[in-house]
Write an enzyme that holds these catalytic residues in place. Sequence first.
Site, short mmCIF file in Angstrom:
data_model
loop_
_atom_site.label_atom_id
_atom_site.label_comp_id
_atom_site.label_asym_id
_atom_site.label_seq_id
_atom_site.Cartn_x
_atom_site.Cartn_y
_atom_site.Cartn_z
N GLU A 49 0.83 -1.19 0.00
CA GLU A 49 0.00 0.00 0.00
C GLU A 49 0.88 1.26 0.00
O GLU A 49 1.88 1.33 0.72
CB GLU A 49 -0.90 0.01 1.23
N LYS B 104 -10.00 1.42 -1.99
CA LYS B 104 -10.09 1.11 -0.57
C LYS B 104 -11.42 1.61 0.00
O LYS B 104 -11.78 2.78 -0.16
CB LYS B 104 -8.92 1.76 0.18
N CYS C 118 -5.21 -2.96 3.22
CA CYS C 118 -4.86 -2.72 4.63
C CYS C 118 -6.07 -2.79 5.56
O CYS C 118 -6.56 -3.87 5.87
CB CYS C 118 -4.14 -1.39 4.74
#
Length: 507
Positions: free
Chosen positions: A262, A337, A371
């Site tokens: 990321e 995300k 994440c």
Amino acid sequence: MAETIEIRQLTAEDYLDLKESMMSAYADMQGSYWREPTIRRLMNLFPEGQIAVTVNEKVVGCALSIIVDYEKYGDNHTYEQITGYYTFNTHDPKGDTLYGIEVFVHPDFRGKRLARRLYDARKNLCERLNLQGIVAGGRIPSYEKYADQLTPREYIEKVRDKEIYDPTLTFQFSNDFLVKKILKNYLPNDVPSQGFATLLQWFNIYYEKDIDTIRYQKSTVRIGLVQWQMRDYRNLEGFLQQVEFFVDAVSDYGSDFVVFPELFNAPLMAEFNQLDQAGAIRGVAKYTEAIREEFLRHAVAYNVNIITGSMPIVMEEQLYNISYLCRRDGTYDHYIKIHPTPSEVSAWGIKGGNEIKVFDTDCGKIGIQICYDVEFPEPARILAEQGMQILFVPFLTDTQHAYNRVRFCAQARAVENECYVAIAGCVGNLPKVNNMDLQYAQSCVLTPSDFAFPVTGVKADATPNTEMVVIADVDLVLLKELHAFGSVQTKKDMRHDLYGVVWKGEQ
């Protein structure tokens, strides 16, 4: 004297032993045995489908089968119809289903698990011939004891729940067969079953429809994780040189996927240090599309699918955290995300995406979460229900506590969704970039937890906080076996009658 047990193909010379065993097995159905011309016809049509079990070279049981094009007959058929009124002209070598027309074991030899051996041999045959499954009509010989109290459905449910023992149906349940339907007058002369039968089905988890041997999807997939060192690259050209170095290195190992972390392009923010934090990350976002194009070129040139880590991008004046899947056939997809962390929101103003989906690749179905996303179980469950086999998680964490949140949750996703999870992170520090001071990572490939997988649930992992690559092979066939035969089967055992996950976002 020790007994010698053998599973083999039935031969014409076996008929007298076969007849004796069958008459004993069906003592409650007088005259129910196969005549010799019928058995010979069956062996001529489909010899490998006729399986015998012997004890000290004497045939004491058998499993007889044909192959059918199941759509021609459907679920409403009788025994006479499916066997072509005992001519077996329904046998079709190009069919898709192995139809079991007989299984029995001589009563004197029961209790030795001989029927299980016959069933295992039949399942192996089904897999070897790449048929979609086994179908059979099953007797329920103990039903006559309960016919005045229970309907056939109620009886089957009680056998399934082990409240009633039925010598045939109980055995079928223990061998992973499902009752698809209750058949009436399947065997009208079967008095103990009151003319009823169960339509039983076993699914071949290895079945592949219309196999294309050139583009056949491989079962063992090699994953390469890049544990990326944060450093000053001076400019975009220097950054891209390091990207290509890792793609080249991982592809040299024959990897099918290479995974970057990321926000691994954060070193480029140094160019915009004179701006505030939000301005700096928007500045580096201008490089994202150019970096994606380089990744796409590398995917084709190095013959590897690339998970591009994640990068900031501005779309319609809003800032997002985006990851790309660059396939080696030259196509690409993206994932945004969904859950920005509090610091991403407060420091940079990043917005969350509103779409999740499974991506098709030449190595199976994959998902991507970035994440913090992996710390929420619901999206991963939705991906699993759509067939995801490998979940890729690019991450960026500053402390070991933060890393462990990602690591532990990723492990949970692997267990509960019966899939592989590969996580790749950044290491090192960036003293000249605001809000990107420290990074901690130990990239790894995580597995479900069962006998076929490492006892730790870790297929491979990196040395913590060291720039390196991790190469690991994962076997997709093991996932199929886990779904069907695992010690526990979390996907199958979900109580959909009590709870479920509903996606409300845009699709």
